[in-house]
Design an enzyme around this catalytic site. Structure first.
Site: not given
Ligand code: AMP
Length: 300
Positions: A204, A167, A165, A53-54, A202, A48, A50
């Protein structure tokens, strides 16, 4: 249930019209109807908060699969005791609002008890690739990631799953698990989405003060520096890493955890950049821990 989850209270006119489910039973019945209809199931696991990137992962799934499931679950088992599980940003309604333009078919947002019932005691340990980089600084992190991703794969039963990518090490761990446990899920890795100045998006980043937001650019600058040195013909990892660390040393409020040049397949350190190599960094900016990476391709 077909929820607008109180979104009528929001000023934005559009509401989420897909399905939102919170239990495995509802999830299974929704996905199995799609599967019976012969639809290829794409899956985007997220925690979440979001951002674009997500959403890029969701767009890719939407383009490639007629049925897309997005999970939103802040997974407690991948956070260490000193980490930010409790303060991690959570706003389901805002997340649903962001998904409106993407016509997602199903959002799965289980509570913790749905994922980890009483007496839960089975974990997935992926060897080797989990002991370096993030694994060295976040003990148990990938155990939690692999466990929750395996559970989500079991519950959603997707054909394809989309990861970022951003992560990178996570994608290596998941690929290893999929292969070792014969999961039969295709893994697609999508490029990192960045702010115009290069900062990787991110969840964060919301923790950063305006000053820290500026200082956080050192992660991307260090990766760009590595890229430039390699494109100018530098091969020695010691020289490239020294230059990267020098940039971090000039930022007093940024604490570098690692700068590494590794084999993109097995994440082993490379002494010489003579083949495609992953440059990866992790640092605390104030109290916020950020990671980033980029692939370096030496001139052939
Ligand atoms: P998370 O919510 O941080 O667990 O991320 C969920 C998915 O989104 C994971 O596959 C992450 O690698 C991807 N993700 C997070 N930030 C980015 C970004 N800036 N660009 C592309 N994918 C991302």
């Amino acid at each position: 249930m077909n929820l607008s989850l109180g979104l009528q209270q929001c000023s934005a006119p559009a509401t989420f019209t897909g399905k939102v489910v919170t239990t495995r039973v509802e999830l299974r019945s929704a996905v199995s109807a799609a599967r019976r209809a012969g639809q290829r199931i794409g899956f985007v696991p997220t925690m979440g908060a979001l951002h674009a990137g997500h959403l890029s992962l969701v767009e890719t799934s939407r383009a490639e699969c007629p049925y897309t499931v997005v999970s939103i679950f802040v997974n407690p088992t991948q956070f260490g005791p000193q980490e930010d599980f409790l303060r991690y940003p959570r706003d389901l309604q805002a997340d649903l609002q962001k998904l409106v333009p993407l016509s997602v078919d199903l959002v799965y947002a289980p509570p913790v008890e749905e994922m980890y019932g009483p007496g839960f005691g089975t974990f997935v340990d992926v060897a080797a690739v989990t002991s370096v980089l993030e694994g060295a600084f976040r003990p148990g992190h990938f155990r939690g990631v692999a466990t929750v991703v395996l559970k989500l794969f079991q519950q959603v039963a997707p054909d394809v799953a989309y990861f970022g990518q951003k992560d990178y090490q996570q994608t290596v761990v998941i690929r290893r698990m999929v292969e070792d446990l014969d999961l039969g899920v295709k893994i697609v890795v999508c490029p990192t989405v960045r702010e115009p100045d290069g900062l990787a998006l991110s969840s964060r980043n919301v923790y950063l003060s305006p000053e820290e937001r500026q200082q956080a650019l050192v992660l991307w600058r260090s990766l760009q520096l590595a890229h430039r040195l390699v494109s100018e013909g530098e091969q020695r990892a010691s020289v490239i890493l020294g230059a990267m660390r020098g940039l971090f040393a000039a930022e007093p409020d940024v604490r570098l955890q690692y700068a590494a040049l590794v084999d993109p397949d097995n994440l082993a350190d490379v002494p010489l950049v003579t083949a495609p190599t992953l440059a990866a960094v992790a640092a605390f900016v104030g109290t916020t821990r950020l990671i980033d990476n980029r692939l370096l391709a030496p001139n052939s």
